[in-house]
Write a protein that holds these residues in place. Structure first.
Motif, mmCIF file in Angstrom:
data_model
loop_
_atom_site.group_PDB
_atom_site.id
_atom_site.type_symbol
_atom_site.label_atom_id
_atom_site.label_comp_id
_atom_site.label_asym_id
_atom_site.label_seq_id
_atom_site.Cartn_x
_atom_site.Cartn_y
_atom_site.Cartn_z
ATOM 1 N N GLN A 129 0.854 -1.187 0.000
ATOM 2 C CA GLN A 129 0.000 0.000 0.000
ATOM 3 C C GLN A 129 0.889 1.235 0.000
ATOM 4 O O GLN A 129 1.409 1.652 1.037
ATOM 5 C CB GLN A 129 -0.931 -0.036 1.207
ATOM 6 C CG GLN A 129 -1.914 -1.196 1.133
ATOM 7 C CD GLN A 129 -3.003 -1.108 2.181
ATOM 8 O OE1 GLN A 129 -2.869 -0.394 3.160
ATOM 9 N NE2 GLN A 129 -4.081 -1.836 1.973
ATOM 10 N N ALA B 233 0.926 7.169 -4.832
ATOM 11 C CA ALA B 233 1.413 7.269 -6.206
ATOM 12 C C ALA B 233 2.812 7.880 -6.218
ATOM 13 O O ALA B 233 3.157 8.723 -5.394
ATOM 14 C CB ALA B 233 0.451 8.112 -7.037
ATOM 15 N N ARG C 42 4.379 3.441 -8.381
ATOM 16 C CA ARG C 42 2.942 3.208 -8.386
ATOM 17 C C ARG C 42 2.284 4.233 -9.283
ATOM 18 O O ARG C 42 2.475 5.439 -9.121
ATOM 19 C CB ARG C 42 2.356 3.302 -6.982
ATOM 20 C CG ARG C 42 0.867 2.966 -7.003
ATOM 21 C CD ARG C 42 0.213 3.040 -5.670
ATOM 22 N NE ARG C 42 -1.197 2.673 -5.794
ATOM 23 C CZ ARG C 42 -2.092 2.834 -4.847
ATOM 24 N NH1 ARG C 42 -1.732 3.352 -3.690
ATOM 25 N NH2 ARG C 42 -3.343 2.482 -5.045
ATOM 26 N N GLY D 43 -0.926 6.000 -10.263
ATOM 27 C CA GLY D 43 -2.305 6.358 -9.920
ATOM 28 C C GLY D 43 -2.890 5.443 -8.862
ATOM 29 O O GLY D 43 -2.256 5.124 -7.863
ATOM 30 N N ASP D 44 -4.129 4.999 -9.106
ATOM 31 C CA ASP D 44 -4.849 4.181 -8.135
ATOM 32 C C ASP D 44 -4.686 2.687 -8.369
ATOM 33 O O ASP D 44 -5.334 1.885 -7.695
ATOM 34 C CB ASP D 44 -6.345 4.534 -8.175
ATOM 35 C CG ASP D 44 -6.601 5.961 -7.723
ATOM 36 O OD1 ASP D 44 -5.831 6.441 -6.872
ATOM 37 O OD2 ASP D 44 -7.555 6.578 -8.226
ATOM 38 N N ASN D 45 -3.861 2.297 -9.320
ATOM 39 C CA ASN D 45 -3.683 0.878 -9.585
ATOM 40 C C ASN D 45 -3.043 0.189 -8.382
ATOM 41 O O ASN D 45 -2.159 0.752 -7.732
ATOM 42 C CB ASN D 45 -2.794 0.664 -10.816
ATOM 43 C CG ASN D 45 -3.463 1.162 -12.087
ATOM 44 O OD1 ASN D 45 -4.677 1.083 -12.218
ATOM 45 N ND2 ASN D 45 -2.666 1.689 -13.005
#
Length: 498
Positions: free
Chosen positions: A411, A414, A461, A463-465
Motif C-alpha cells: 500500500q 502514487a 505506483r 495512480g490508483d492501480n
C-alpha cells in the motif's frame, strides 16, 4: 510474579453505604427469568442484605410494567439503571460504573444464585488474597432436549477453560473480582460483544492478575435451547473477534489463538493468486533462474488456481452449504436422535457456523486491517500476502517463510519509492538470487546485501492501480519440514530517502 490485590476497607465506599460487594446484572436476554433471579439475590441470600447491592441495567425501551415489578423487589441501596444500550455486555459494563462495592460479582438475569453465594465469595476473597478474581460454577436448568445438549456443550467448554486453559478463566455469568483489578484490566469492552469475555481474561493474564476457580460456589444457568438465540450469540462472538483482529489485537493479547480463517485470508485473494500464477508462468516460459521445474509449477497451480479463478467464493459457498446441511441435521437429531447423536450434531453445527462467519468477517474487515506499514509477519498483515506460511520466531526475530513463489500487496502512494525486502539470510540452507516482479513485470534489484539478506527495489505506483510485489526464489529444504520454502521474510518496508 502474580500480584496480590487486597480489598479496600468498606469504609472507603461512599459514606452512606456499607456495601461490600456489588452484584451486576444486565436485563437483556433475561429469558423470562429476571424476577426469579432478582428475588433469589435479594430475598434468599444468607449474607446480610445491607452488605451488598444489586445494580441492574435495562434498555430505555424495556417494558415499563416489567421495570415497575422489578423496582418493587429492590432494596434501598439497589439501583435500576436504564440506558440506550441493548447488548448485555454493554449493560453489565454500565452496571460496573455504578457499583460502590470494592468487590464486583458479574452475573446474568437468567442465572439464579444459591443462598450462600455471596457469603462464600467474601470467604474466598478473604482466604485467597492473591486472587484478583475467580469464577464460580453453574449447573444447568434445561427445559427441552436442545437446551440440555446446549448445556452439555457449554459446560464442557467451561470446564476446559477453568481447569485446563492457562488464561480462559472468566465466566461472565458468575465472575467475582476485586474492582481495582477490573479497572486495571480495562473492564468489559462492549465494542467486542461477547468476545470481550475472552479479551478481559487475556488482559488479566497479561497483567499477572490471578484468576481462580471456586466450583464450590454454585449457581443455576437457565438454557432455552432456541437456535436463533444460539446463532445470534455465536455470530456476535465472531464479529467481536474479527473487530479485535482488525484493530491489531494480536499485537497486545498474544495469548489468544488466531483463527485459521483469518491468518489464511490472503490465500483466498483473487488478485494475489493470479499474480502468483502470472509470474510463475513467466518464469517457466522464459526458463529464467531460479528455475521453476515441472513439479514446482504443478504445486503452484494446485495451491492457487481455485483462488485465481474464484477468489474466496468456493470456500464461502462450501461453508454456507455445510452450515445449511448441519442445521438440517440438527433439526432431525433434535426430533429423532439420541442424546449422543444430538450432542455430536450440535457441536458440528456450531463449528460450521463459526467457520462460515469467520470466513465472511475476515474479508469484511480486510480494509480496516490494511492500514499501516507495507508488510510485517504479524497477523494484521496476513491478508496482504499469498504463498506465505505461518509466522515463526527465530532468535527473537519474527518472520514468515514464503513459498518459492509468492506475492504481497504494497500500500503505497502514487509515485516512485525505494522498497526494502529483509530476510533472515543466515537460516537459509543455500544462497538465493530471487527474481522480483511488480504487477507481473520483472523488477530489477537496485541494491542487495547477500550477507544479511536485504534487497532494495525501485517501485513505481501509477495512480490508483494496486501495487503487487511478487518473487520467485530457489526452493529451500529444511530437516523434517515438508513445506515448500523460499525466502524467510522479516519485513517489507519503504525507505525514507529515495
Amino acid at each position: 510474579m502474580r500480584r496480590s490485590l487486597l480489598p479496600k476497607s468498606s469504609q472507603q465506599n461512599p459514606s452512606d453505604s456499607n456495601v461490600l460487594i456489588s452484584v451486576l446484572m444486565p436485563l437483556e436476554f433475561h429469558r423470562d427469568q429476571a424476577t426469579i433471579a432478582i428475588r433469589k439475590w435479594r430475598q434468599d441470600q444468607t449474607l446480610q442484605g445491607s452488605a451488598f447491592e444489586l445494580i441492574l441495567v435495562a434498555s430505555h425501551d424495556a417494558d415499563a410494567a416489567d421495570m415497575d415489578e422489578i423496582r418493587q423487589l429492590l432494596a434501598p441501596q439497589d439501583r435500576l439503571v436504564q440506558t440506550s444500550a441493548k447488548h448485555d455486555i454493554a449493560q453489565v459494563a454500565e452496571a460496573a460504573r455504578h457499583a460502590r462495592g470494592d468487590l464486583l460479582f458479574f452475573t446474568e438475569s437468567h442465572v439464579w444464585p444459591t443462598p450462600t453465594v455471596l457469603e462464600q465469595c467474601l470467604d474466598v476473597f478473604a482466604k485467597r488474597p492473591e486472587w484478583a478474581g475467580f469464577s464460580c460454577r453453574t449447573h444447568a436448568s434445561a427445559p427441552n432436549k436442545l437446551a440440555r445438549s446446549e448445556a452439555r456443550m457449554y459446560e464442557a467448554d467451561i470446564q476446559h477453560g477453568m481447569t485446563e486453559s492457562s488464561w480462559r478463566k472468566i465466566l461472565d455469568q458468575c465472575f467475582a473480582t476485586r474492582r481495582k483489578a477490573y479497572g486495571e484490566a480495562g473492564g468489559f469492552e462492549f465494542d467486542f460483544g461477547h468476545f470481550s469475555e475472552w479479551l478481559l481474561a487475556a488482559r488479566y493474564h497479561k497483567l499477572g492478575l490471578a484468576i481462580g476457580y471456586a466450583p464450590e460456589i454454585e449457581l443455576v444457568h437457565h438454557y432455552i435451547g432456541q437456535w436463533p438465540e444460539l446463532r445470534g450469540f455465536t455470530e456476535d462472538f465472531v464479529a467481536g473477534e474479527a473487530l479485535w483482529l482488525a484493530r491489531g489485537g494480536p499485537r497486545q493479547e498474544r495469548i489468544i489463538e488466531i483463527p485459521f480463517e483469518w491468518s489464511s485470508r490472503g490465500e483466498r485473494r483473487k488478485d494475489l493468486a493470479r499474480h502468483i500464477l502470472q509470474i510463475a508462468w513467466h518464469q517457466r516460459r522464459r526458463k529464467l533462474r531460479p528455475r521453476l521445474r515441472d513439479r514446482g509449477m504443478l504445486q503452484v497451480l494446485r495451491r492457487h488456481w481455485v483462488a485465481a479463478l474464484l477468489g474466496d467464493r468456493l470456500d464461502t459457498s462450501r461453508a454456507r452449504a455445510t452450515l445449511l446441511w448441519r442445521h438440517v441435521a440438527l433439526m432431525l437429531a433434535r426430533a429423532f436422535g439420541s442424546d449422543a447423536q444430538l450432542d455430536r450434531v450440535f457441536r458440528q453445527t456450531i463449528a460450521a457456523l463459526v467457520h462460515e462467519r469467520r470466513l465472511r468477517t475476515s474479508l469484511e474487515v480486510q480494509k480496516v486491517a490494511g492500514e499501516g506499514s507495507l508488510w510485517t509477519p504479524d497477523e494484521l498483515h496476513a491478508g496482504r500476502a499469498a504463498g506465505i506460511h505461518a509466522a515463526e520466531v527465530y532468535d527473537g526475530v519474527p518472520f514468515r517463510w514464503s513459498s518459492d513463489v509468492a506475492s504481497a500487496e504494497l500500500q503505497l502512494p502514487a509515485g516512485e519509492h525505494l522498497v526494502q525486502v529483509q530476510t533472515l539470510a543466515h537460516i537459509l540452507m543455500k544462497s538465493v538470487k530471487p527474481l522480483f516482479y511488480l504487477n507481473g513485470q520483472m523488477l530489477p534489484i537496485e541494491a542487495a546485501n547477500v550477507a544479511d539478506g536485504t534487497f532494495v527495489l525501485k517501485v513505481a505506483r501509477d495512480g490508483d492501480n494496486p501495487t503487487i510485489l511478487g518473487w520467485v526464489s530457489e526452493p529451500q529444504q529444511a530437516p523434517n519440514d515438508s513445506r515448500i520454502l523460499g525466502l524467510p521474510i522479516t519485513r517489507i518496508s519503504r525507505l525514507e530517502h529515495f
